[in-house]
Write an enzyme that holds these catalytic residues in place. Structure first.
Site, PDB file in Angstrom:
ATOM      1  N   ASP A  34       0.835  -1.216   0.000  1.00 11.66           N
ATOM      2  CA  ASP A  34       0.000   0.000   0.000  1.00 11.66           C
ATOM      3  C   ASP A  34       0.864   1.259   0.000  1.00 11.66           C
ATOM      4  OD1 ASP A  34       0.061  -1.315   2.980  1.00 11.66           O
ATOM      5  OD2 ASP A  34       0.448   0.821   3.010  1.00 11.66           O
ATOM      6  N   THR A  52       1.142  -9.457   5.665  1.00  8.32           N
ATOM      7  CA  THR A  52      -0.139  -9.965   6.134  1.00  8.32           C
ATOM      8  C   THR A  52       0.128 -11.022   7.209  1.00  8.32           C
ATOM      9  OG1 THR A  52       0.040 -11.308   4.126  1.00  8.32           O
ATOM     10  CG2 THR A  52      -1.594  -9.532   4.101  1.00  8.32           C
ATOM     11  N   ASP A 102       6.394  -5.679   6.630  1.00  6.71           N
ATOM     12  CA  ASP A 102       5.031  -5.137   6.721  1.00  6.71           C
ATOM     13  C   ASP A 102       4.104  -6.104   5.984  1.00  6.71           C
ATOM     14  OD1 ASP A 102       3.504  -2.043   5.430  1.00  6.71           O
ATOM     15  OD2 ASP A 102       2.717  -3.697   6.668  1.00  6.71           O
TER      16      ASP A 102
HETATM   17  N1  SAM Z   1      -0.593  -3.278   7.579  1.00  4.75           N
HETATM   18  C1  SAM Z   1      -1.045  -4.579   7.133  1.00  4.75           C
HETATM   19  C2  SAM Z   1      -1.178  -5.534   8.289  1.00  4.75           C
HETATM   20  O1  SAM Z   1      -0.805  -5.168   9.411  1.00  4.75           O
HETATM   21  O2  SAM Z   1      -1.684  -6.642   8.049  1.00  4.75           O
HETATM   22  C3  SAM Z   1      -0.140  -5.111   6.065  1.00  4.75           C
HETATM   23  C4  SAM Z   1      -0.257  -4.294   4.847  1.00  4.75           C
HETATM   24  S1  SAM Z   1       0.477  -4.803   3.382  1.00  4.75           S
HETATM   25  C5  SAM Z   1      -0.869  -4.569   2.321  1.00  4.75           C
HETATM   26  C6  SAM Z   1       0.707  -6.561   3.485  1.00  4.75           C
HETATM   27  C7  SAM Z   1       1.344  -7.048   2.202  1.00  4.75           C
HETATM   28  O3  SAM Z   1       2.177  -8.180   2.415  1.00  4.75           O
HETATM   29  C8  SAM Z   1       0.321  -7.495   1.123  1.00  4.75           C
HETATM   30  O4  SAM Z   1       0.339  -6.565   0.072  1.00  4.75           O
HETATM   31  C9  SAM Z   1       0.812  -8.870   0.692  1.00  4.75           C
HETATM   32  O5  SAM Z   1       0.682  -9.096  -0.695  1.00  4.75           O
HETATM   33  C10 SAM Z   1       2.264  -8.805   1.130  1.00  4.75           C
HETATM   34  N2  SAM Z   1       2.937 -10.109   1.258  1.00  4.75           N
HETATM   35  C11 SAM Z   1       2.453 -11.232   1.835  1.00  4.75           C
HETATM   36  N3  SAM Z   1       3.373 -12.224   1.742  1.00  4.75           N
HETATM   37  C12 SAM Z   1       4.461 -11.705   1.089  1.00  4.75           C
HETATM   38  C13 SAM Z   1       5.728 -12.225   0.701  1.00  4.75           C
HETATM   39  N4  SAM Z   1       6.072 -13.510   0.956  1.00  4.75           N
HETATM   40  N5  SAM Z   1       6.587 -11.406   0.061  1.00  4.75           N
HETATM   41  C14 SAM Z   1       6.253 -10.109  -0.188  1.00  4.75           C
HETATM   42  N6  SAM Z   1       5.056  -9.542   0.134  1.00  4.75           N
HETATM   43  C15 SAM Z   1       4.180 -10.355   0.782  1.00  4.75           C
END
Ligand code: SAM
Length: 283
Positions: free
Chosen positions: A89, A160, A158
């Site tokens: 984001d 999920t 940051d």
């Molecule tokens: N602030 C949020 C929370 O506390 O849950 C997190 C926000 S951010 C949108 C989370 C991001 O992590 C998502 O866009 C997701 O696609 C990404 N993500 C999940 N697993 C990942 C990985 N192995 N490598 C890179 N990005 C990843």
């Protein structure tokens, strides 16, 4: 006859629901990784949801993004190269780039749909992804740290929750690679979930960090949109301690336009409630 108000509900772990008064659905898409949605709400601005879980609300995202970025960046003596894993984001990148010492910020985000939807519908968090100091690398953050020859002063995870694409971001192998890519004063902070609902996640993360980093801690913040309101980050470093090595004067001298983080909040965030200290095996 007045139409019934519409709501969008986040259902969390099958035991709690958080409802947001819906104004309109703005975007809905599905990537190979997850469902991605953006909605406009009556009381919290736009929401970004992934698989139905609230990731970001325009009303309170400043809390999360200031706390995940400024705690490590005001601790590190001179943060120049920062890696953000996840964070599609753009809110964490926006806060990192407020630090004039930062020359390069890499964002390793697995899902291009999150970046595209944020760029188009959430410019308040995503605008800085176009900053010349930022490089967006679409791909798995686990593979990025395993393969990169770059070095970073701060790593921000940051992500999920610890399932689906994020599962391995909560594992030892990943953090051993994070330690390798960190410079000698390196710090890594990670989104660790709710102390009320997910204390096992925080406990497991702290337990796997301890053999890898000499300094391991946790810190808290509160916000409007995450279930239970109280949320945690883990902190780990090659030596810098989050309170002993913190210099409050740096925060006031930097004069950043912040709305949550300040030197008192930094210090207070590491004051943990007893049930969390017990879970972390702390006196
Ligand atoms: N602030 C949020 C929370 O506390 O849950 C997190 C926000 S951010 C949108 C989370 C991001 O992590 C998502 O866009 C997701 O696609 C990404 N993500 C999940 N697993 C990942 C990985 N192995 N490598 C890179 N990005 C990843």
């Amino acid at each position: 006859m007045n139409a019934k108000p519409r709501w969008i509900d986040e259902e969390y772990r099958g035991i709690v629901r958080t409802g947001f008064r819906l104004k309109k659905r703005v975007f809905k898409g599905r990537s190979p990784f997850q469902a991605v949605e953006v909605v406009e709400t009556a009381g919290h601005g736009k929401l970004l949801l992934i698989d139905g879980m609230t990731m970001v609300s325009e009303r309170d995202e400043f809390v999360y993004h200031e706390m995940i970025a400024h705690v490590p960046l005001f601790l590190h003596p001179r943060p120049r190269r920062v890696l953000v894993i996840g964070g599609g984001d753009g809110g964490s990148v926006r806060e990192v780039l407020r630090h004039r010492s930062v020359e390069r910020c890499v964002l390793a985000e697995i899902d291009p749909l999150v970046v595209e939807a944020s760029r188009r519908y959430l410019p308040s968090t995503a605008a800085k992804l176009s900053d010349k100091r930022c490089e967006v690398k679409i791909g798995d953050g686990v593979a990025f740290v395993r393969e990169t020859s770059e070095r970073f002063d701060v790593v921000i995870v940051d992500s999920t929750e610890p399932f689906g694409p994020a599962k391995e971001l909560f594992g030892s192998a990943f953090y051993k690679d994070v330690r390798r890519v960190l410079t000698e004063d390196g710090i890594v902070v990670s989104q660790a979930g709710s102390p009320f609902y997910e204390i096992a996640t925080i406990k497991n993360l702290a337990r796997l960090l301890k053999p890898i980093f000499p300094v391991v801690d946790a810190y808290l913040f509160t916000n409007l949109t995450y279930p239970g309101g109280l949320w945690a980050f883990t902190y780990a470093s090659k030596g810098l301690r989050p309170l002993r090595d913190f210099k409050p004067a740096r925060v006031s001298a930097a004069r950043l336009p912040l709305r949550w983080y300040n030197a008192d909040v930094h210090t207070g965030a590491f004051a943990l409630p007893q049930f969390l200290k017990d879970a972390l095996g702390r006196r």
